[in-house]
Design a protein around this motif. Structure first.
Motif, PDB file in Angstrom:
ATOM      1  N   SER A 199       0.855  -1.189   0.000  1.00 36.70           N
ATOM      2  CA  SER A 199       0.000   0.000   0.000  1.00 36.70           C
ATOM      3  C   SER A 199       0.890   1.237   0.000  1.00 36.70           C
ATOM      4  CB  SER A 199      -0.923   0.008   1.217  1.00 36.70           C
ATOM      5  OG  SER A 199      -0.161   0.054   2.413  1.00 36.70           O
ATOM      6  N   GLY A 200       0.249   2.403  -0.214  1.00 41.59           N
ATOM      7  CA  GLY A 200       0.987   3.654  -0.149  1.00 41.59           C
ATOM      8  C   GLY A 200       1.325   4.281  -1.469  1.00 41.59           C
ATOM      9  N   GLY A 201       1.025   3.601  -2.562  1.00 42.45           N
ATOM     10  CA  GLY A 201       1.289   4.189  -3.864  1.00 42.45           C
ATOM     11  C   GLY A 201       0.335   5.329  -4.162  1.00 42.45           C
ATOM     12  N   GLY A 202       0.605   6.026  -5.261  1.00 34.81           N
ATOM     13  CA  GLY A 202      -0.256   7.134  -5.646  1.00 34.81           C
ATOM     14  C   GLY A 202       0.407   8.021  -6.670  1.00 34.81           C
ATOM     15  N   LEU A 248       5.957   3.564   0.863  1.00 38.02           N
ATOM     16  CA  LEU A 248       5.245   2.331   0.598  1.00 38.02           C
ATOM     17  C   LEU A 248       5.366   1.401   1.798  1.00 38.02           C
ATOM     18  CD1 LEU A 248       6.404   1.577  -3.066  1.00 38.02           C
ATOM     19  CD2 LEU A 248       4.552   3.062  -2.273  1.00 38.02           C
ATOM     20  N   SER A 249       4.303   0.632   2.019  1.00 36.23           N
ATOM     21  CA  SER A 249       4.304  -0.376   3.079  1.00 36.23           C
ATOM     22  C   SER A 249       3.966  -1.731   2.475  1.00 36.23           C
ATOM     23  CB  SER A 249       3.271  -0.030   4.154  1.00 36.23           C
ATOM     24  OG  SER A 249       3.568   1.200   4.769  1.00 36.23           O
ATOM     25  N   CYS A 250       4.474  -2.773   3.116  1.00 38.22           N
ATOM     26  CA  CYS A 250       4.191  -4.144   2.679  1.00 38.22           C
ATOM     27  C   CYS A 250       3.987  -4.976   3.937  1.00 38.22           C
ATOM     28  CB  CYS A 250       5.347  -4.678   1.853  1.00 38.22           C
ATOM     29  SG  CYS A 250       5.245  -6.431   1.455  1.00 38.22           S
ATOM     30  N   VAL A 251       2.768  -5.452   4.117  1.00 35.35           N
ATOM     31  CA  VAL A 251       2.422  -6.220   5.304  1.00 35.35           C
ATOM     32  C   VAL A 251       2.316  -7.696   4.955  1.00 35.35           C
ATOM     33  CG1 VAL A 251       0.774  -6.542   7.158  1.00 35.35           C
ATOM     34  CG2 VAL A 251       1.203  -4.248   6.262  1.00 35.35           C
ATOM     35  N   GLY A 252       2.995  -8.521   5.728  1.00 35.04           N
ATOM     36  CA  GLY A 252       2.935  -9.957   5.524  1.00 35.04           C
ATOM     37  C   GLY A 252       1.925 -10.608   6.449  1.00 35.04           C
ATOM     38  N   SER A 253       1.321 -11.691   5.965  1.00 36.03           N
ATOM     39  CA  SER A 253       0.381 -12.446   6.777  1.00 36.03           C
ATOM     40  C   SER A 253       0.461 -13.920   6.405  1.00 36.03           C
ATOM     41  CB  SER A 253      -1.041 -11.913   6.597  1.00 36.03           C
ATOM     42  OG  SER A 253      -1.466 -12.066   5.258  1.00 36.03           O
ATOM     43  N   GLY A 254      -0.079 -14.749   7.272  1.00 37.12           N
ATOM     44  CA  GLY A 254      -0.084 -16.177   7.005  1.00 37.12           C
ATOM     45  C   GLY A 254       1.091 -16.914   7.621  1.00 37.12           C
ATOM     46  N   ARG A 255       2.178 -16.225   7.840  1.00 41.36           N
ATOM     47  CA  ARG A 255       3.350 -16.750   8.537  1.00 41.36           C
ATOM     48  C   ARG A 255       4.244 -15.562   8.879  1.00 41.36           C
ATOM     49  NH1 ARG A 255       8.063 -16.530   5.627  1.00 41.36           N
ATOM     50  NH2 ARG A 255       8.048 -16.806   3.353  1.00 41.36           N
ATOM     51  N   THR A 256       5.239 -15.798   9.706  1.00 41.11           N
ATOM     52  CA  THR A 256       6.197 -14.744   9.986  1.00 41.11           C
ATOM     53  C   THR A 256       7.171 -14.594   8.826  1.00 41.11           C
ATOM     54  OG1 THR A 256       7.893 -13.913  11.486  1.00 41.11           O
ATOM     55  CG2 THR A 256       7.801 -16.300  11.171  1.00 41.11           C
ATOM     56  N   PHE A 257       7.528 -13.354   8.540  1.00 39.16           N
ATOM     57  CA  PHE A 257       8.560 -13.070   7.542  1.00 39.16           C
ATOM     58  C   PHE A 257       9.831 -12.573   8.220  1.00 39.16           C
ATOM     59  CE2 PHE A 257       6.434 -13.643   3.496  1.00 39.16           C
ATOM     60  CZ  PHE A 257       5.097 -13.644   3.862  1.00 39.16           C
ATOM     61  N   ASN A 258       9.900 -12.763   9.525  1.00 39.05           N
ATOM     62  CA  ASN A 258      11.017 -12.198  10.284  1.00 39.05           C
ATOM     63  C   ASN A 258      12.369 -12.777   9.894  1.00 39.05           C
ATOM     64  OD1 ASN A 258       9.050 -10.801  11.569  1.00 39.05           O
ATOM     65  ND2 ASN A 258       9.371 -11.704  13.588  1.00 39.05           N
ATOM     66  N   TYR A 259      12.387 -13.945   9.251  1.00 31.22           N
ATOM     67  CA  TYR A 259      13.659 -14.561   8.873  1.00 31.22           C
ATOM     68  C   TYR A 259      13.906 -14.502   7.373  1.00 31.22           C
ATOM     69  CZ  TYR A 259      13.086 -16.023  13.629  1.00 31.22           C
ATOM     70  OH  TYR A 259      12.890 -16.016  14.973  1.00 31.22           O
ATOM     71  N   VAL A 290       7.474  -4.300   5.933  1.00 28.67           N
ATOM     72  CA  VAL A 290       8.650  -3.668   5.339  1.00 28.67           C
ATOM     73  C   VAL A 290       8.196  -2.390   4.641  1.00 28.67           C
ATOM     74  CG1 VAL A 290       8.471  -4.989   3.186  1.00 28.67           C
ATOM     75  CG2 VAL A 290      10.668  -4.035   3.871  1.00 28.67           C
ATOM     76  N   TYR A 291       9.059  -1.396   4.642  1.00 28.07           N
ATOM     77  CA  TYR A 291       8.736  -0.081   4.098  1.00 28.07           C
ATOM     78  C   TYR A 291       9.726   0.315   3.010  1.00 28.07           C
ATOM     79  CZ  TYR A 291       6.315   0.117   8.602  1.00 28.07           C
ATOM     80  OH  TYR A 291       5.531  -0.163   9.687  1.00 28.07           O
ATOM     81  N   LEU A 292       9.273   1.223   2.162  1.00 25.84           N
ATOM     82  CA  LEU A 292      10.170   1.855   1.201  1.00 25.84           C
ATOM     83  C   LEU A 292       9.856   3.349   1.204  1.00 25.84           C
ATOM     84  CD1 LEU A 292      12.422   1.306  -0.899  1.00 25.84           C
ATOM     85  CD2 LEU A 292      10.628   1.393  -2.654  1.00 25.84           C
ATOM     86  N   GLN A 293      10.756   4.124   1.783  1.00 22.11           N
ATOM     87  CA  GLN A 293      10.632   5.576   1.773  1.00 22.11           C
ATOM     88  C   GLN A 293      11.286   6.090   0.501  1.00 22.11           C
ATOM     89  OE1 GLN A 293       9.120   7.760   4.007  1.00 22.11           O
ATOM     90  NE2 GLN A 293       9.571   9.297   2.443  1.00 22.11           N
ATOM     91  N   MET A 294      10.505   6.796  -0.305  1.00 30.83           N
ATOM     92  CA  MET A 294      10.988   7.280  -1.600  1.00 30.83           C
ATOM     93  C   MET A 294      10.966   8.805  -1.598  1.00 30.83           C
ATOM     94  SD  MET A 294       9.078   4.576  -4.140  1.00 30.83           S
ATOM     95  CE  MET A 294       7.467   5.279  -3.842  1.00 30.83           C
TER      96      MET A 294
END
Length: 123
Positions: free
Chosen positions: A7-10, A20-31, A79-83
């Motif tokens: 999300s966060g585009g425009g 931009l943000s990216c949210v994970g679900s269904g399992r951990t993405f910590n590794y 995870v984020y992406l600052q542009m």
């Protein structure tokens, strides 16, 4: 269901900023190592930035170095992406992706992808 949602585009003027943000679900993405890729109209998808599982290491494509910053919050599985200083040539669909392959920037090593978010930079 394991998924990543961006999300966060425009639409933004040249010189502006987006996060931009990216949210994970269904399992951990910590590794996982997490990356952002982008695909401009009529072009192949390209690597933008990658961050290590603990955030200690980052790497950027030359085209965005010094303007974009990748970061992550493992407590939020995000995870984020600052542009900053956006240019018209940054116009693309931006995707986040996850891999367990060390140091990879190759698409084929990423096994979980988001659906993408559109970023449009006007001149």
């Amino acid at each position: 269901q394991v998924q990543l949602v961006e999300s966060g585009g425009g639409l933004v003027q040249a010189g502006g900023s987006l996060r931009l943000s990216c949210v994970g679900s269904g399992r951990t993405f910590n590794y996982d190592r997490m990356s952002w890729f982008r695909q401009a109209p009529g072009k192949e998808r390209e690597f933008v930035a990658v961050i290590s599982w603990n955030g200690a290491s980052t790497y950027y494509a030359d085209s965005v170095k010094g303007r974009f910053t990748i970061s992550r919050d493992n407590a939020k599985n995000t995870v984020y992406l600052q542009m900053n200083s956006l240019k018209p040539e940054d116009t693309a669909i931006y995707y986040c992706a996850a891999t367990r392959v060390v140091g990879s920037t190759r698409e084929q090593d990423y096994n979980v992808w988001g659906q993408g978010t559109q970023v449009t930079v006007s001149s």
